[in-house]
Design a protein around this motif. Structure first.
Motif, short mmCIF file in Angstrom:
data_model
loop_
_atom_site.label_atom_id
_atom_site.label_comp_id
_atom_site.label_asym_id
_atom_site.label_seq_id
_atom_site.Cartn_x
_atom_site.Cartn_y
_atom_site.Cartn_z
N THR A 75 4.10 18.24 -15.22
CA THR A 75 2.72 18.74 -15.33
C THR A 75 2.58 19.72 -16.48
OG1 THR A 75 2.49 18.48 -12.93
CG2 THR A 75 0.86 19.86 -14.04
N ALA A 76 3.54 20.59 -16.64
CA ALA A 76 3.43 21.64 -17.67
C ALA A 76 3.49 21.09 -19.09
CB ALA A 76 4.52 22.68 -17.46
N VAL A 77 4.13 19.93 -19.29
CA VAL A 77 4.19 19.36 -20.64
C VAL A 77 2.91 18.58 -20.99
CG1 VAL A 77 6.69 19.29 -20.75
CG2 VAL A 77 5.46 17.29 -19.89
N LEU A 78 2.00 18.42 -20.02
CA LEU A 78 0.72 17.81 -20.32
C LEU A 78 -0.16 18.80 -21.10
CD1 LEU A 78 -0.07 16.14 -16.87
CD2 LEU A 78 0.75 15.01 -18.94
N PRO A 79 -1.18 18.33 -21.78
CA PRO A 79 -2.07 19.25 -22.51
C PRO A 79 -3.05 19.94 -21.56
CG PRO A 79 -2.78 16.98 -22.84
CD PRO A 79 -1.49 16.91 -22.06
N LEU A 80 -2.55 20.95 -20.82
CA LEU A 80 -3.39 21.68 -19.88
C LEU A 80 -4.34 22.61 -20.61
CD1 LEU A 80 -0.67 22.68 -17.23
CD2 LEU A 80 -2.25 20.75 -17.13
N VAL A 81 -5.56 22.69 -20.12
CA VAL A 81 -6.53 23.63 -20.70
C VAL A 81 -6.10 25.06 -20.41
CG1 VAL A 81 -8.93 24.42 -20.63
CG2 VAL A 81 -8.41 21.96 -20.52
N ARG A 82 -5.61 25.30 -19.18
CA ARG A 82 -5.15 26.63 -18.77
C ARG A 82 -3.71 26.51 -18.27
NH1 ARG A 82 -6.87 28.24 -14.56
NH2 ARG A 82 -7.96 26.42 -13.74
N PRO A 83 -2.75 26.58 -19.16
CA PRO A 83 -1.35 26.45 -18.74
C PRO A 83 -0.90 27.65 -17.92
CG PRO A 83 -1.46 27.05 -21.05
CD PRO A 83 -2.88 26.76 -20.61
N PRO A 84 0.19 27.51 -17.17
CA PRO A 84 0.73 28.65 -16.43
C PRO A 84 1.29 29.69 -17.39
CG PRO A 84 2.25 26.80 -16.34
CD PRO A 84 0.99 26.29 -16.99
N GLU A 85 1.44 30.90 -16.87
CA GLU A 85 2.06 31.96 -17.67
C GLU A 85 3.54 31.64 -17.94
OE1 GLU A 85 0.20 34.93 -18.63
OE2 GLU A 85 -1.25 33.38 -18.06
N ARG A 86 4.17 31.02 -16.95
CA ARG A 86 5.60 30.71 -17.00
C ARG A 86 5.87 29.66 -15.94
NH1 ARG A 86 10.73 33.22 -18.32
NH2 ARG A 86 9.59 34.68 -19.63
N VAL A 87 6.89 28.84 -16.14
CA VAL A 87 7.32 27.92 -15.09
C VAL A 87 8.64 28.44 -14.52
CG1 VAL A 87 6.11 25.91 -15.98
CG2 VAL A 87 8.47 26.33 -16.71
N LEU A 88 8.77 28.32 -13.21
CA LEU A 88 9.94 28.78 -12.46
C LEU A 88 10.58 27.56 -11.84
CD1 LEU A 88 8.15 31.77 -10.68
CD2 LEU A 88 9.31 31.81 -12.89
N ALA A 147 -7.10 29.60 -10.29
CA ALA A 147 -7.55 30.54 -11.32
C ALA A 147 -6.37 31.08 -12.10
CB ALA A 147 -8.32 31.68 -10.66
N SER A 148 -6.59 31.38 -13.34
CA SER A 148 -5.58 32.04 -14.17
C SER A 148 -5.65 33.55 -13.93
CB SER A 148 -5.81 31.72 -15.64
OG SER A 148 -5.61 30.35 -15.89
N PRO A 149 -4.53 34.22 -14.12
CA PRO A 149 -3.21 33.71 -14.48
C PRO A 149 -2.45 33.20 -13.25
CG PRO A 149 -3.13 36.09 -14.32
CD PRO A 149 -4.56 35.71 -14.10
N TYR A 150 -1.56 32.24 -13.51
CA TYR A 150 -0.75 31.71 -12.42
C TYR A 150 0.64 31.35 -12.92
CZ TYR A 150 -1.74 26.95 -14.19
OH TYR A 150 -1.85 25.82 -14.97
N LEU A 151 1.58 31.33 -11.98
CA LEU A 151 2.93 30.86 -12.23
C LEU A 151 3.12 29.56 -11.46
CD1 LEU A 151 4.87 34.21 -11.62
CD2 LEU A 151 4.38 33.18 -13.85
N LEU A 152 3.90 28.63 -12.03
CA LEU A 152 4.23 27.39 -11.34
C LEU A 152 5.70 27.43 -10.94
CD1 LEU A 152 2.65 24.31 -13.20
CD2 LEU A 152 2.16 25.14 -10.89
#
Length: 263
Positions: A109-122, A91-96
């Protein structure tokens, strides 16, 4: 739900382990492991995160309860399958968050066209994809040399390296993961569509500080970097320091969401 959809849901659900379920959490921290590791790597973090944050540890194919599944062979299909599991189960929101090979998976994964992207990548202990590998490749070494190289990396427990039967069982998974990490490269990488935070070990010779700092050029939506004492496995050596920085990132993320929501 039909049988096909139910099977698909069960299969994608194998990706995640929640050591301390918090269904009402305001934020989820999804953590991808380094080469050869599993969700147990992050289990100790669950009780040390803020009470409104749920830890979700990633379980890759070919290990633990997914032992019968094919080991990952190439990045595009691994990233697509992981993205599908995120969309269905997180579920959103999430961090990766990802360390070393896990950070590579986070990027892919984050550069794919995600419907619900993460808030930020770590991204932790990981060179940017356009930076060259800093150490010689080890994934195709003979068994004794491979074990010695793993020992020098310090990511595999000495008692595991000393057990021939256990190493024989783990060898294919370790080599497959390390091959993915060592051959990962994007001469002309895509920029990330979300803000980026990078963590680096000041003495890391696998992902040197300058190779980690190069993520800045792929972070048009914001970039932060944190230096931590230690080598490539500072997430174990300096777990308290890293968790303190993660607490700060979580606090900032929730504050940014409140501002964007106007609350």
């Amino acid at each position: 739900m039909n049988a096909t959809a139910g099977t698909r849901t069960a299969e994608s659900g194998r990706w995640f382990h929640r050591p301390l379920p918090r269904p009402e959490a305001r934020l989820r921290l999804v953590c991808a492991p380094y080469a050869g590791a599993g969700p147990g790597t992050y289990r100790p973090w669950a009780e040390r995160l803020p009470a409104d944050t749920e830890l979700v540890a990633v379980r890759l194919p070919g290990r633990e309860s997914r032992l019968r599944e094919q080991l990952p062979q190439e990045w595009p299909s691994l990233a697509r399958d992981f993205a599908a599991a995120l969309e269905e189960h997180i579920a959103s929101p999430y961090l990766l968050f990802g360390h070393s090979m896990g950070a590579m998976l986070v990027y892919e994964t984050a550069v794919l066209p995600l419907v619900r992207p993460p808030e930020r990548v770590l991204l932790s202990g990981c060179r940017a994809p356009h930076m060259p590998r800093a150490q010689p490749a080890i994934h195709d070494l003979p068994p004794e040399a491979f074990r010695a190289a793993l020992g020098r990396l310090a990511g595999t427990p000495p008692d595991v390296l000393a057990d021939p039967r256990l190493m024989a069982m783990l060898d294919p998974m370790l080599r497959a993961d390390i091959r993915l990490a060592e051959t990962w490269a994007r001469p002309a990488p895509e920029a990330l569509p979300v803000p980026v935070t990078a963590f680096f070990g000041q003495d890391d010779d696998v992902a040197p500080p300058d190779a980690v700092a190069a993520w800045r050029s792929l972070a048009p939506h914001g970039f932060r970097a944190h230096r931590i004492a230690g080598g490539h496995f500072f997430l174990h050596e300096r777990a308290r320091d890293l968790l303190g920085l993660l607490d700060d990132e979580i606090t900032l993320c929730l504050a940014e969401r409140r501002r964007s929501d106007g609350s």
